[in-house]
Design a protein around this motif. Sequence first.
Motif, mmCIF file in Angstrom:
data_model
loop_
_atom_site.group_PDB
_atom_site.id
_atom_site.type_symbol
_atom_site.label_atom_id
_atom_site.label_comp_id
_atom_site.label_asym_id
_atom_site.label_seq_id
_atom_site.Cartn_x
_atom_site.Cartn_y
_atom_site.Cartn_z
ATOM 1 N N ASN A 51 0.817 -1.233 -0.100
ATOM 2 C CA ASN A 51 0.140 -0.076 -0.040
ATOM 3 C C ASN A 51 0.906 1.175 -0.032
ATOM 4 O OD1 ASN A 51 -2.149 -1.668 0.235
ATOM 5 N ND2 ASN A 51 -2.166 -1.776 2.528
ATOM 6 N N LEU A 52 0.549 1.967 -0.979
ATOM 7 C CA LEU A 52 1.624 3.096 -1.161
ATOM 8 C C LEU A 52 0.783 4.626 -1.207
ATOM 9 C CD1 LEU A 52 3.401 1.855 -4.328
ATOM 10 C CD2 LEU A 52 4.093 1.627 -1.891
ATOM 11 N N ILE A 53 1.343 5.530 -0.680
ATOM 12 C CA ILE A 53 1.090 6.954 -0.539
ATOM 13 C C ILE A 53 2.210 7.588 -1.739
ATOM 14 C CG2 ILE A 53 0.665 9.028 0.484
ATOM 15 C CD1 ILE A 53 0.844 7.416 3.072
ATOM 16 N N ALA A 54 1.617 8.110 -2.692
ATOM 17 C CA ALA A 54 2.313 9.037 -3.735
ATOM 18 C C ALA A 54 1.935 10.297 -4.347
ATOM 19 C CB ALA A 54 2.857 7.686 -4.829
ATOM 20 N N TRP A 55 2.775 10.984 -4.875
ATOM 21 C CA TRP A 55 2.374 12.133 -5.683
ATOM 22 C C TRP A 55 1.902 11.606 -7.045
ATOM 23 C CZ3 TRP A 55 2.281 16.309 -2.882
ATOM 24 C CH2 TRP A 55 3.144 16.447 -1.858
ATOM 25 N N ALA A 56 1.059 12.580 -7.536
ATOM 26 C CA ALA A 56 0.406 12.094 -8.846
ATOM 27 C C ALA A 56 1.337 11.704 -9.845
ATOM 28 C CB ALA A 56 -0.820 13.114 -9.294
ATOM 29 N N GLY A 57 1.384 10.600 -10.803
ATOM 30 C CA GLY A 57 2.394 10.478 -11.575
ATOM 31 C C GLY A 57 3.589 9.566 -11.104
ATOM 32 N N VAL A 69 1.905 12.909 5.684
ATOM 33 C CA VAL A 69 2.202 12.665 6.957
ATOM 34 C C VAL A 69 1.187 12.084 7.855
ATOM 35 C CG1 VAL A 69 2.869 13.781 9.216
ATOM 36 C CG2 VAL A 69 4.157 14.497 7.130
ATOM 37 N N LYS A 70 0.140 12.688 7.635
ATOM 38 C CA LYS A 70 -1.097 12.207 8.428
ATOM 39 C C LYS A 70 -1.739 10.774 7.927
ATOM 40 C CE LYS A 70 -5.979 13.512 9.222
ATOM 41 N NZ LYS A 70 -7.175 14.334 8.691
ATOM 42 N N LEU A 71 -1.525 10.337 6.671
ATOM 43 C CA LEU A 71 -1.643 9.297 6.369
ATOM 44 C C LEU A 71 -0.709 8.037 6.735
ATOM 45 C CD1 LEU A 71 -2.873 9.681 2.417
ATOM 46 C CD2 LEU A 71 -4.439 8.837 4.401
ATOM 47 N N MET A 72 0.456 8.440 6.907
ATOM 48 C CA MET A 72 1.373 7.469 7.296
ATOM 49 C C MET A 72 1.279 7.331 8.592
ATOM 50 S SD MET A 72 3.855 6.234 5.137
ATOM 51 C CE MET A 72 5.691 6.150 5.838
ATOM 52 N N LYS A 73 0.749 8.005 9.534
ATOM 53 C CA LYS A 73 0.556 7.774 11.002
ATOM 54 C C LYS A 73 -0.408 6.940 11.182
ATOM 55 C CE LYS A 73 2.314 12.142 12.846
ATOM 56 N NZ LYS A 73 3.381 11.706 13.411
ATOM 57 N N THR A 74 -1.457 6.665 10.323
ATOM 58 C CA THR A 74 -2.273 5.578 10.448
ATOM 59 C C THR A 74 -1.909 4.019 10.661
ATOM 60 O OG1 THR A 74 -2.991 5.185 8.050
ATOM 61 C CG2 THR A 74 -3.834 7.080 9.275
ATOM 62 N N GLY A 75 -0.619 3.968 9.908
ATOM 63 C CA GLY A 75 -0.060 2.526 9.846
ATOM 64 C C GLY A 75 -0.778 1.610 8.737
ATOM 65 N N GLU A 76 -1.630 2.230 8.136
ATOM 66 C CA GLU A 76 -2.324 1.738 6.935
ATOM 67 C C GLU A 76 -1.533 1.510 5.511
ATOM 68 O OE1 GLU A 76 -6.217 3.231 6.325
ATOM 69 O OE2 GLU A 76 -6.722 3.030 8.341
ATOM 70 N N TYR A 77 -0.491 2.209 5.556
ATOM 71 C CA TYR A 77 0.286 2.412 4.389
ATOM 72 C C TYR A 77 2.030 1.802 4.344
ATOM 73 C CZ TYR A 77 -3.535 4.783 2.529
ATOM 74 O OH TYR A 77 -4.927 5.210 2.272
ATOM 75 N N ASP A 78 2.382 1.256 3.726
ATOM 76 C CA ASP A 78 3.844 0.643 3.808
ATOM 77 C C ASP A 78 4.843 1.605 3.161
ATOM 78 O OD1 ASP A 78 2.739 -2.043 4.599
ATOM 79 O OD2 ASP A 78 1.735 -1.933 2.351
ATOM 80 N N ALA A 79 4.611 2.506 2.335
ATOM 81 C CA ALA A 79 5.564 3.447 1.755
ATOM 82 C C ALA A 79 5.081 4.517 1.360
ATOM 83 C CB ALA A 79 6.598 2.582 0.903
ATOM 84 N N VAL A 80 5.896 5.690 1.092
ATOM 85 C CA VAL A 80 5.408 6.754 0.718
ATOM 86 C C VAL A 80 6.529 7.719 -0.128
ATOM 87 C CG1 VAL A 80 6.163 8.045 2.965
ATOM 88 C CG2 VAL A 80 4.564 9.182 1.337
ATOM 89 N N ALA A 100 7.403 -3.874 0.218
ATOM 90 C CA ALA A 100 7.811 -2.089 0.022
ATOM 91 C C ALA A 100 9.185 -2.192 -0.193
ATOM 92 C CB ALA A 100 7.765 -1.657 1.558
ATOM 93 N N TYR A 101 10.040 -2.923 0.030
ATOM 94 C CA TYR A 101 11.555 -2.935 -0.385
ATOM 95 C C TYR A 101 11.540 -3.391 -1.726
ATOM 96 C CZ TYR A 101 14.308 -2.018 3.934
ATOM 97 O OH TYR A 101 15.002 -1.311 4.845
ATOM 98 N N LYS A 102 10.705 -4.270 -2.252
ATOM 99 C CA LYS A 102 10.620 -4.714 -3.578
ATOM 100 C C LYS A 102 10.381 -3.464 -4.281
ATOM 101 C CE LYS A 102 11.858 -9.129 -3.385
ATOM 102 N NZ LYS A 102 13.178 -9.610 -4.002
ATOM 103 N N TRP A 103 9.275 -2.670 -3.962
ATOM 104 C CA TRP A 103 8.790 -1.279 -4.658
ATOM 105 C C TRP A 103 9.867 -0.437 -4.641
ATOM 106 C CZ3 TRP A 103 5.556 0.335 -8.042
ATOM 107 C CH2 TRP A 103 5.290 1.483 -8.164
ATOM 108 N N LEU A 104 10.586 -0.229 -3.675
ATOM 109 C CA LEU A 104 11.696 0.694 -3.533
ATOM 110 C C LEU A 104 12.998 0.509 -4.658
ATOM 111 C CD1 LEU A 104 10.510 1.710 -1.029
ATOM 112 C CD2 LEU A 104 12.526 1.838 0.050
ATOM 113 N N ASP A 105 13.164 -0.790 -4.602
ATOM 114 C CA ASP A 105 14.318 -1.226 -5.538
ATOM 115 C C ASP A 105 13.698 -1.241 -7.035
ATOM 116 O OD1 ASP A 105 16.914 -2.136 -6.137
ATOM 117 O OD2 ASP A 105 15.952 -4.226 -6.785
ATOM 118 N N TRP A 106 12.346 -1.318 -7.287
ATOM 119 C CA TRP A 106 11.834 -1.170 -8.625
ATOM 120 C C TRP A 106 11.734 0.164 -9.058
ATOM 121 C CZ3 TRP A 106 10.291 -4.475 -12.527
ATOM 122 C CH2 TRP A 106 9.243 -3.893 -13.192
ATOM 123 N N ILE A 107 11.241 1.033 -8.186
ATOM 124 C CA ILE A 107 11.068 2.469 -8.690
ATOM 125 C C ILE A 107 12.264 3.197 -8.820
ATOM 126 C CG2 ILE A 107 11.004 3.691 -6.431
ATOM 127 C CD1 ILE A 107 8.366 4.023 -9.272
#
Length: 399
Positions: free
Chosen positions: A55-61, A98-109, A312-319
């Motif tokens: 589950n990711l939080i990201a800028w559009a694009g 920041v607010k969304l990351m505090k919920t613990g529902e997302y893995d990376a931002v 999440a780590y797989k995504w970091l390496d991919w992106i």
Amino acid sequence: MRLTRTLKAAAAAAVLVAAAACGSSGSGNGSSSGGLNPPDLKQPSELGKTEGRVNLIAWAGYVEDGSNDPKVNWVSDFEKQTGCQVSSKVAASSDEMVKLMKTGEYDAVSASGDASLRLIASGDAAPVNTDLVPNYKDVFAGLKNGSWNSVDGQMYGIPHGRGANLLMYNTDKVRPAPTSWAAVFDDAPKHKGHVTAYDSPIYIADAALYLKATRPELKIKDPYALDQKQFDAAVDLLKKQNASIGEYWSDYLKEVSAFKSGDSVVGTTWQVIASLAADEGAKVKAFVPKEGSTGWSDTWMVSSKAKHPNCAYKWLDWIVSPKVNAQVAEYFGEAPANSKACALTSDKNFCTTYHASDEDYWKRIAFWNTPIEQCLDGRTDVKCVPYAKWVQAWTEIKG
């Protein structure tokens, strides 16, 4: 204030919205964020079995799966190769991230500098073991160990890309050609009503950067570390500038239109805006003035409460892998982080235009950072003005 930075990314966001982001301090390789004492969190020593989703939080694009444009899709191959199904939420601002990351529902931002520093300080972002991200080795050196993404040599994320805030001017109406930010500050009355500035509290740092060069008695070292006297001087300069401002911009399509029509003739911009304006017939040039400039650098960070840390780590390496990083950079409008990405851009001049590998260029850029009371320049005998006060001052500046 932060927006998506390309036409396509704007379409992906559905609407162009202003987003509060205040990226990073310093230029290139940085020391730790002075005065920052994050919680003692442990980084993983090895990866385990992937969890099947992320589950990711990201800028559009930044996280495109073909739903906005069938030709723009780097998510589907990731899912096929890793078995990690991607769920993403586009955030409009760093505050929202920041607010969304505090919920613990997302893995990376994909955090900009203001968000990254807050997430590190609060313990919502975990330190990252870069050995578990193979493509990290090819990230440009100037993006590693920055004051916005590391503390005492410990990385808290994987750099994604970077960009500079430029001075753009109408080559017919602004003569002689400017060389300094004086064009929008001390000399702004020459073009009263046709000066434009970036609509964000972080723009106070642009004024501080100019004062650093022109008023040495203020002893400004870091435009994001301002004691009260330094801060007041920057605010006063911006209040004077306000009399010459025709429009504060946040919607970059409107800035393109304003430079085409002549409503704006000089002001801050991004490379993607300058390129669009020139392509549409505006007689403009954009550059980094002699004092240097501010800019942004985004970092993919892993939540300390991540339920799917292996994916999440797989995504970091991919992106940050060369091919994908090249795709994202072109789509979004920024310099890629991976040094091997430039050979893979569809526009072979892209990295030259965006100065991707020109580390001397980036040494002139003071990347956005979050102002905090503990002065980021290392001073301990004074308190610096925190970002909340920057927000209040910005309202006063604009009237």
